[in-house]
Design a protein around this motif. Sequence first.
Motif, PDB file in Angstrom:
ATOM      1  N   GLN A  49      14.914  -3.736 -11.564  1.00  0.00           N
ATOM      2  CA  GLN A  49      14.008  -4.205 -10.519  1.00  0.00           C
ATOM      3  C   GLN A  49      14.054  -3.371  -9.242  1.00  0.00           C
ATOM      4  OE1 GLN A  49      15.204  -8.138  -8.900  1.00  0.00           O
ATOM      5  NE2 GLN A  49      16.951  -7.964 -10.290  1.00  0.00           N
ATOM      6  N   ASP A  50      15.098  -2.599  -9.045  1.00  0.00           N
ATOM      7  CA  ASP A  50      15.198  -1.771  -7.842  1.00  0.00           C
ATOM      8  C   ASP A  50      14.715  -0.335  -8.066  1.00  0.00           C
ATOM      9  OD1 ASP A  50      16.268  -3.871  -6.340  1.00  0.00           O
ATOM     10  OD2 ASP A  50      18.298  -3.435  -7.050  1.00  0.00           O
ATOM     11  N   VAL A  72      10.546   2.689 -12.986  1.00  0.00           N
ATOM     12  CA  VAL A  72      10.799   1.912 -14.202  1.00  0.00           C
ATOM     13  C   VAL A  72      10.004   0.611 -14.169  1.00  0.00           C
ATOM     14  CG1 VAL A  72      12.544   0.819 -15.649  1.00  0.00           C
ATOM     15  CG2 VAL A  72      13.074   2.962 -14.474  1.00  0.00           C
ATOM     16  N   ILE A  73       9.894   0.006 -13.005  1.00  0.00           N
ATOM     17  CA  ILE A  73       9.104  -1.229 -12.905  1.00  0.00           C
ATOM     18  C   ILE A  73       7.620  -0.942 -13.132  1.00  0.00           C
ATOM     19  CG2 ILE A  73       8.424  -3.104 -11.354  1.00  0.00           C
ATOM     20  CD1 ILE A  73      11.208  -3.344 -12.670  1.00  0.00           C
ATOM     21  N   HIS A 103       2.710 -11.053  -8.693  1.00  0.00           N
ATOM     22  CA  HIS A 103       4.146 -10.768  -8.715  1.00  0.00           C
ATOM     23  C   HIS A 103       4.576 -10.129  -7.402  1.00  0.00           C
ATOM     24  CE1 HIS A 103       8.011  -9.088 -10.035  1.00  0.00           C
ATOM     25  NE2 HIS A 103       7.952  -9.941 -11.040  1.00  0.00           N
ATOM     26  N   LYS A 104       5.764 -10.442  -6.971  1.00  0.00           N
ATOM     27  CA  LYS A 104       6.250  -9.934  -5.683  1.00  0.00           C
ATOM     28  C   LYS A 104       6.346  -8.412  -5.656  1.00  0.00           C
ATOM     29  CE  LYS A 104      11.245 -10.375  -6.713  1.00  0.00           C
ATOM     30  NZ  LYS A 104      11.621  -8.979  -6.470  1.00  0.00           N
ATOM     31  N   ASN A 143       0.589   4.117  -7.725  1.00  0.00           N
ATOM     32  CA  ASN A 143       1.253   4.071  -9.028  1.00  0.00           C
ATOM     33  C   ASN A 143       1.256   2.663  -9.600  1.00  0.00           C
ATOM     34  OD1 ASN A 143       1.757   6.765  -8.907  1.00  0.00           O
ATOM     35  ND2 ASN A 143       3.973   6.612  -8.651  1.00  0.00           N
ATOM     36  N   ARG A 144       1.498   1.676  -8.739  1.00  0.00           N
ATOM     37  CA  ARG A 144       1.545   0.290  -9.204  1.00  0.00           C
ATOM     38  C   ARG A 144       0.146  -0.174  -9.622  1.00  0.00           C
ATOM     39  NH1 ARG A 144       6.051  -2.444  -8.271  1.00  0.00           N
ATOM     40  NH2 ARG A 144       6.845  -0.436  -8.984  1.00  0.00           N
ATOM     41  N   VAL A 145      -0.860   0.229  -8.871  1.00  0.00           N
ATOM     42  CA  VAL A 145      -2.244  -0.126  -9.212  1.00  0.00           C
ATOM     43  C   VAL A 145      -2.628   0.482 -10.557  1.00  0.00           C
ATOM     44  CG1 VAL A 145      -4.670   0.191  -8.570  1.00  0.00           C
ATOM     45  CG2 VAL A 145      -2.987  -0.453  -6.828  1.00  0.00           C
ATOM     46  N   ARG A 146      -2.292   1.756 -10.740  1.00  0.00           N
ATOM     47  CA  ARG A 146      -2.625   2.417 -12.009  1.00  0.00           C
ATOM     48  C   ARG A 146      -1.875   1.785 -13.170  1.00  0.00           C
ATOM     49  NH1 ARG A 146      -3.240   7.567  -8.688  1.00  0.00           N
ATOM     50  NH2 ARG A 146      -0.990   7.529  -8.407  1.00  0.00           N
ATOM     51  N   SER A 147      -0.604   1.410 -12.931  1.00  0.00           N
ATOM     52  CA  SER A 147       0.218   0.885 -14.029  1.00  0.00           C
ATOM     53  C   SER A 147      -0.253  -0.482 -14.494  1.00  0.00           C
ATOM     54  CB  SER A 147       1.692   0.828 -13.609  1.00  0.00           C
ATOM     55  OG  SER A 147       1.896  -0.165 -12.612  1.00  0.00           O
TER      56      SER A 147
END
Length: 875
Positions: free
Chosen positions: A745-746, A750-751, A776-777, A785-789
């Motif tokens: 999670q850190d 990987v997340i 999700h928090k 990157n998070r948007v694409r993933s």
Amino acid sequence: MTQTAPHVNYLKDYQPSAFSIESVYLEFELSPLATRVTNSMQMQRQAKGDLRLDGENLKLISVLLDGEEVIEQCQIDEAGLTLAVAKEKFTLRIVTEIEPQNNTALEGLYRTSDNYCTQCEAEGFRKITYYLDRPDVLSVFTTKVIADKSENRFLLANGNLVDSGDLDNGKHFAVWQDPHKKPCYLFALVAGNLEKVEDTFTTADGREVKLEIFVEPRNIEKCEHAMESLKKSMKWDEERFGLLYDLDIFMIVAVDDFNMGAMENKGLNVFNSKFVLAKPETATDIDYEGIEAVIGHEYFHNWTGNRVTCRDWFQLTLKEGLTVFRDQEFTADMLSSAVKRIEDVRRLRSNQFPEDAGPMSHPIQPQSYIEMNNFYTMTVYEKGAEVVRLYHTLLGETGFQKGMQLYFERHDGQAVTVQDFRNAMADANGVNLEQMHNWYVQSGTPNLEVTRNYDAVTQKLTISCQQSLPNSDDFQPMLMPIGFGLLDKEGEPVTLEPTFESAANVELRSDTHAVLKLTQAQQSFVFEDVPADAVPSLLRGFSAPVKLHFDYSNQELALLAAKDEDSFVRWEAMQTLLLRTVQAKVAALQSCIDYQLPSEVIEVARSLLAAKEIDPALVAMTLSLPELGYIGEQYEVVDVDTIYQAHSWLEAELANHMQGQWLDVYHRCVNDAPYQYDKAQIAERMLKNLALSYLGVLSEHQSLVLKQYQAQHNMTDVLAALKTMLKHQHPRSVEALQSFYERWQDDNLVIDKWFTLQAQTQNDHALQTTQALLQHKDFSLTNPNRVRSLLGVFSRLNLVGFHRADGAGYQMCAEQIMQLDALNPQIAARLLGPFTHWKRYDEKRQQMMRNALQQILDRKGVSKDVYEIASKSLA
């Protein structure tokens, strides 16, 4: 519609700049909410007219013309500054103020993780200061950076460090000078409390270059592979192209918030951390390969992009297509050329071919654009690389290198066009390449129809070729090299003997391999002394980016898949067999009739698994099922649910029929040795994890999948197991998913994988899973990157979830795109891709996708980026 149509830029309107900038001195006083930028330019008139500088979202403080304040004489609008200047030569000093902390678009100068960072390509520099923000204005840059020392340990910019020191009030400074003229899109600045990894590289002419990689302190142990990749890149470019590095230092900075993969700013490459950070516990083989390739790509830009740059943005493929070709060749030389070629073709056909067939279709040299960011596309990059490869195929390695040498001799330090590149290739080899122009200006994927005619009396085989372009009223034939061979009934290669009439258009590369040079819309090639049952081996090496149409029988495809000497043809033959099988099952399901798996599919699959002399990676790629999106592209109307059902059926059939062999292969490829990024280990893991994915279909092998996950041997194996568990709803998949999250999670990268795994899993509750992850928090719309993933993967790869029959998948994505457009228009626009193909679906889905696009388009304040794609999609 509430949006007025934005301005359209056309290639035909290009005019050189009326002014040049001989040198520029930039001074930055960094502050999160009030960074002051002082820009001193030595300028010279080139043509008549007022001075027009680009600038957006800037607070203008002062404008000095040769020391005299002229701010009152400036005309300011939302796109720039206009000033009447009578002088031929002058110094213009402009002071502006910007807010890096509030720059969520991540263009210009922005803050990420308490560090300062820039992204100026294509038109981000105008968000830093008023300037001639165009690639054909080249200047020598000197940059002074001033910042609080406790918050900004390192102060970095382009070129070589020429001065540094401490100042009052806890501040310090650094001065960087780049001796090479460059356009402003190559400018870079980074400042922050980073850590660095250091090394050196000695060039072929004996100079020692400092190599430095800067990362956040928590990531310092993940840089070894990136540094090795950089040194390999520098060595390869010297040995393969004779190109040496030209500064005293080369720096890479890894940041989490970045719109692109990386950026080739001169001497200071800024990277998305995804393409720098790796260790076996956190990165997969694909990650390792991606890091090596992207570091190579950006380093290779030093010559193909920086030393020789683009005259205007319509020439983007000049640097990107050429540099993608170079990074593909680099990876091929580092690993397996056969595997790399298939990877590139698969990527092209799954992503670029649909782009060619959709409303955003454009040639590799676009003739117009509204927002330049929308043309950083698979077409400009990957198809552009295929067009560069055509030169290499036609001219050979020696001829291609002669062309490259002449290109640099003529144009080093210049901003040039695709025509200049083509002329260098032609002149260096004494050939006419004018017909290559048609690849640059015609959009769409060409169709290549091939037929054969055999004369048993004369033993002559005629190969007839016809090329065409879908939806083209004025198609101009392409110069198209076709890799060619023949196999007899035993699969042995046949010696090629073209007739006298055909010999001029057939280049023999060996006794059994030729390149057919197709130059006309219709053209034939005749070969003598051909056995009656010879099977043509076509488009070897995927020698041209086309759709090949040839009426192979299943038996002929099986022969090619098992025996052809060309790896691409073997892969393509098996993939065609698998595709035909899925299509036949779709038809059977639609007609409610029974359908049995063809014997040829099992026979070839078994022979490939038994052939231990073949590269395991090639076997794995050949026996992987065609991607769902690629299957859908074969239909006029995509029957989402039936295609998915047929695809799942074929996977289960191959698992059941070959269960014993999959088990044998899996255990044969298990390797408990420490992880290494090398060709042999990668190939073993590819085949082992393919076997695991098939075995995971069967309930009796669920324990094997769980065992591999629990071993936690390396991230490649962990993700392969977890993906299989999620796909087939393993009873402990939820538990495994939670344990994975708790462990990692850190670690942001990987997340990202954790989000991707769930977003791509196709089942009845795929949408609900994705909606829950949006809350999700660890999800944030401000991190690309998070948007694409999550959103990018769900809309592009989750056929069942995104294309839900009730349209809820479309609505959810549309709502997120509208929110994102207000924060980061560039990323929002890229999420529109799956919507642009609405015409490929049934009437109900078409209407729902159109409604979603219209809703996005009608949003008050819609960006140019999103407007261009949405409006073209609906047109």
